[in-house]
Design an enzyme around this catalytic site. Sequence first.
Site, PDB file in Angstrom:
ATOM      1  CG  HIS A  76       0.276   3.266  74.335  1.00  0.00           C
ATOM      2  ND1 HIS A  76       0.025   2.264  75.214  1.00  0.00           N
ATOM      3  CD2 HIS A  76      -0.202   2.849  73.145  1.00  0.00           C
ATOM      4  CE1 HIS A  76      -0.578   1.280  74.592  1.00  0.00           C
ATOM      5  NE2 HIS A  76      -0.735   1.597  73.326  1.00  0.00           N
TER       6      HIS A  76
ATOM      7  CE  LYS B 230       4.324   0.317  61.402  1.00  0.00           C
ATOM      8  NZ  LYS B 230       4.278  -1.133  61.597  1.00  0.00           N
TER       9      LYS B 230
HETATM   10  P1  PGA Z   1       0.351  -0.323  70.527  1.00  0.00           P
HETATM   11  O1  PGA Z   1      -0.344   1.095  70.377  1.00  0.00           O
HETATM   12  O2  PGA Z   1       1.634  -0.275  69.784  1.00  0.00           O
HETATM   13  O3  PGA Z   1       0.535  -0.461  71.995  1.00  0.00           O
HETATM   14  O4  PGA Z   1      -0.613  -1.326  70.006  1.00  0.00           O
HETATM   15  C1  PGA Z   1      -0.438   1.694  69.182  1.00  0.00           C
HETATM   16  C2  PGA Z   1      -0.787   3.172  69.324  1.00  0.00           C
HETATM   17  O5  PGA Z   1      -1.389   3.574  70.297  1.00  0.00           O
HETATM   18  O6  PGA Z   1      -0.446   3.940  68.427  1.00  0.00           O
END
Ligand code: PGA
Length: 921
Positions: free
Chosen positions: A151, A585
């Site tokens: 990420h 979110k």
């Molecule tokens: P993702 O991760 O967008 O890969 O689902 C979300 C995050 O870790 O905030």
Amino acid sequence: MIDSAKSEFQLITYWDSEELKRQADFLTGIFLEVLEASPDADLVSAKRNGESGLAEAFARSHPEHLQDISNPEKLTQVLSIFFQLLNIAEEACAAKLRRDMEEQSDTREDPEELPMWTFRWIVHKLAGHCDPEAIRKLLSGFEIQPVLTAHPTESKRVSVLEAHRRIYNDLKIFNEQSRTVSEKNEAAERIRSQIEILLQTGHIFLDKPRVSDEVENGLFYFKESFYPLIPVVLSRLYRALKRRFPGERFDIPSVLHFSSWRGGDRDGNPFVTAEVTRQTLLRHATYIIDLYIGELTGLIRVLSYSRHEVEISRELAESLEKDARELPDFDAIASRNPYEPYRIKLAAIRARLKARRSALAFPNFEEILPDYAYSDSSDLLNEISIIRRSLEQHGSQSTADAWIRPMEFRVKTFGFHLARLDIRENSEVLENTIEELSQAAGQGSYLEKNEEQRQTWLEERLAAGGSLISENETYSDKTAEVLNTFRVVTWAQINLDNDSIGSYIISMTRSPSDLLMAYLLFKEVGGFVDGACRFSIVPLLETIGDLRRAPEILESLLTKEVVRKTYERLGVQQQVMVGYSDSNKDGGTITSQWETFKAQAEMTQVADRHGVRLKFFHGMGGSLSRGGKPTHRHIFGLPAKTLRGRIKLTEQGESISTKYANPDTALFNLKILTGTVMAASLENEFDPSPAPAEFIAEMERLSDSAYGAYRQLVETPGFVDYFRQASPIDAIAKLNIGSRPAKRKQTQGIEDLRAIPWVFSWTQNRHVLPAWFGAGTALENAANDLHHLALLQMMFSQWHFFNNMILSLKVSLLEVDMDIAEQYAQLCQDADARDRIFGAVKQEYDRTVNAVLKITETDALGQGIRRSAQAAEMRRHSLGQMNRIQIELLRKMQSGQATDEDMMQLLLTINCIAAGMRTTG
Ligand code: PGA
């Protein structure tokens, strides 16, 4: 409940502020000297005014040392390094604190007095309930799996991270009492030089990283931390057991396993192709063998036992005879150390591994692998264990424990796969793939079917013979790519290592058919054995609606024959991934925390009815706004009976470097992870204390009210524009910190924006809104009523879940700066929307602060969380300076006057603020 809360509070509340000040002043003092000596000295007003360092100056909001830096670019760079040095000082202090606690753990006689996550405490508790046999059984059920994702939340370049590591190590040397003055001076000199280099180093990524760069970056943590530290963690557990049960034998199973998403997470990342996945799997496979070969070379040097002095075991003698028969170069190996059987055996093992290593370089690896090369890591483990048992037999227990057992632990943990690679794919991509296959096979449209029809059709296809994929058909590139991924992972599982693939995860799972599609595709490419899939196919539930439907989805899935056969094959176990970040979110922090909690509790009841053990995979971000919490708090806060020794959880971006880049910090984090999972599971097992109905009802009410407030804000007309204009979101998308794009789809709304840039932007503009908005509305009413307030205070003091929630709010609120947030708000061009939205944010903030103070019975946010409070205070002034520079650059950008240099400068401010906030978001 209370007891464990108490022991974990020690970690949060105990903090030596003076020590931090000392460390910070030492580092920033050197920094100031470097600045004074630099060619930019004239930019620095080096009037020290008797202050001992920048940290002190900044902490007192007297930035006079730097007031003459009118050049914002220089100031950004200087403050960036200043923040980085503060972060290093904090890490060093935390490490010292942990060593002190460790020391106490080792010396205290009464295990009851130890924190719950120490192995001695755990073994002591176990001993109260189980005999050694039951303990062995219990231990073999533990499965703790940290997962390194790719990420994009690490904004520091590898060169910068490495420089930090060097500074940290030298700071440690400088602080060690046993060091001579010369050694300390040399360490300080190296720090000075490292800061000098940092000052002249580019701090942001100029090019987007490739997926292979992300894979390589992940391997660093395996080499530097996980591989060396696994035996340390497991040996400590082993020693704690031996200390409590001196005469017993314990074979410690591999309770920890590592997974990775780097090179396997395809969700919204077009650069993760089937070929990239294949390369990644091969890279893992060769990397671990190189580590083993390196270790064996070291062992050969050490184990110089002579045949004339010791009598080796019969099984070792037999295995040497087998080596003599099978290995082509055995004579050469044996003639090197003819009288030293352990050296010969270790060299023979190395030769077998080298043969595997060489074969891996060829695409038809499985065909050319010689018979004598290990085809399975259990063969390697067996041979290492033969050596250990032989050593034990002739009384060399210490050698066995110090040199051979560590390698056994490693082989059990890393096998021939190093990390289990998870594959993640979006449900929509699978739908399109099935649609194309179905249409091409003349079976009509899949997309036009409703959920029930889809399930029926998929189940029929799964039961039917024949194939949906035709060799003669040419499929679109997208479909071919998806199918190739299924083929690659099946090949790897069969040929590379049974554990080379972790799970196949389906993001945005909305219904059972989303999983059945993956089952079908695996069946199509030969990924089935006896009607069961070879792979664990995992739903990722990540919106509030999907979390609410989770028990229903699971119920339906567990009744499907293919799912049943598969979970039976995988040890009657089903994995479910819960998405903390996207649900935050979607529904705001309170509702996300509550719905993820409830979904786990309810899904566990469903699984229990079916006799299936669930393993939850927690998809959390590093920051509070993305559901992240310190690991031990998160684990103790899980619903009763949902843990049971098994957990998988994501580690991301900057949390990976913060937790695992320095071996002593990494050791602590691995131990606390293992220890808390064990302790919390025991608590669940022997003393399950589900939350009282009154607490649950109250949480329902709070969650409803918070959800309403949060959704009302994000649906306010003009909110999307406010977000776009009053935050650096557009610049963040250009940051080059990850291989994947910032959005799943190229739309302007926030629905398709990924959670990471969403939180990143709100963190930069100091609203930190995703971490708290909605909580004030929910908590305020309750906190204003005395009877109700008493209930909330009771929940805070007795319930881990609620305690976590409130503490997280407290820490997040400290990160907010409403004055600065208001200055960002001015960037929103629609004055009406701006006033409405900022007004709502400000009111909600005040409400939240008030309620949190009342519930925690404190007068200030920083009370009770000294570490976070000191961190915020030390950075407050300088962060404000940086925010103001960023606001000016955003203003220029909006008016179309920003030059390329301004854009670059904007990116630097983002990086600098991330360092100051200690998080990208
Ligand atoms: P993702 O991760 O967008 O890969 O689902 C979300 C995050 O870790 O905030």
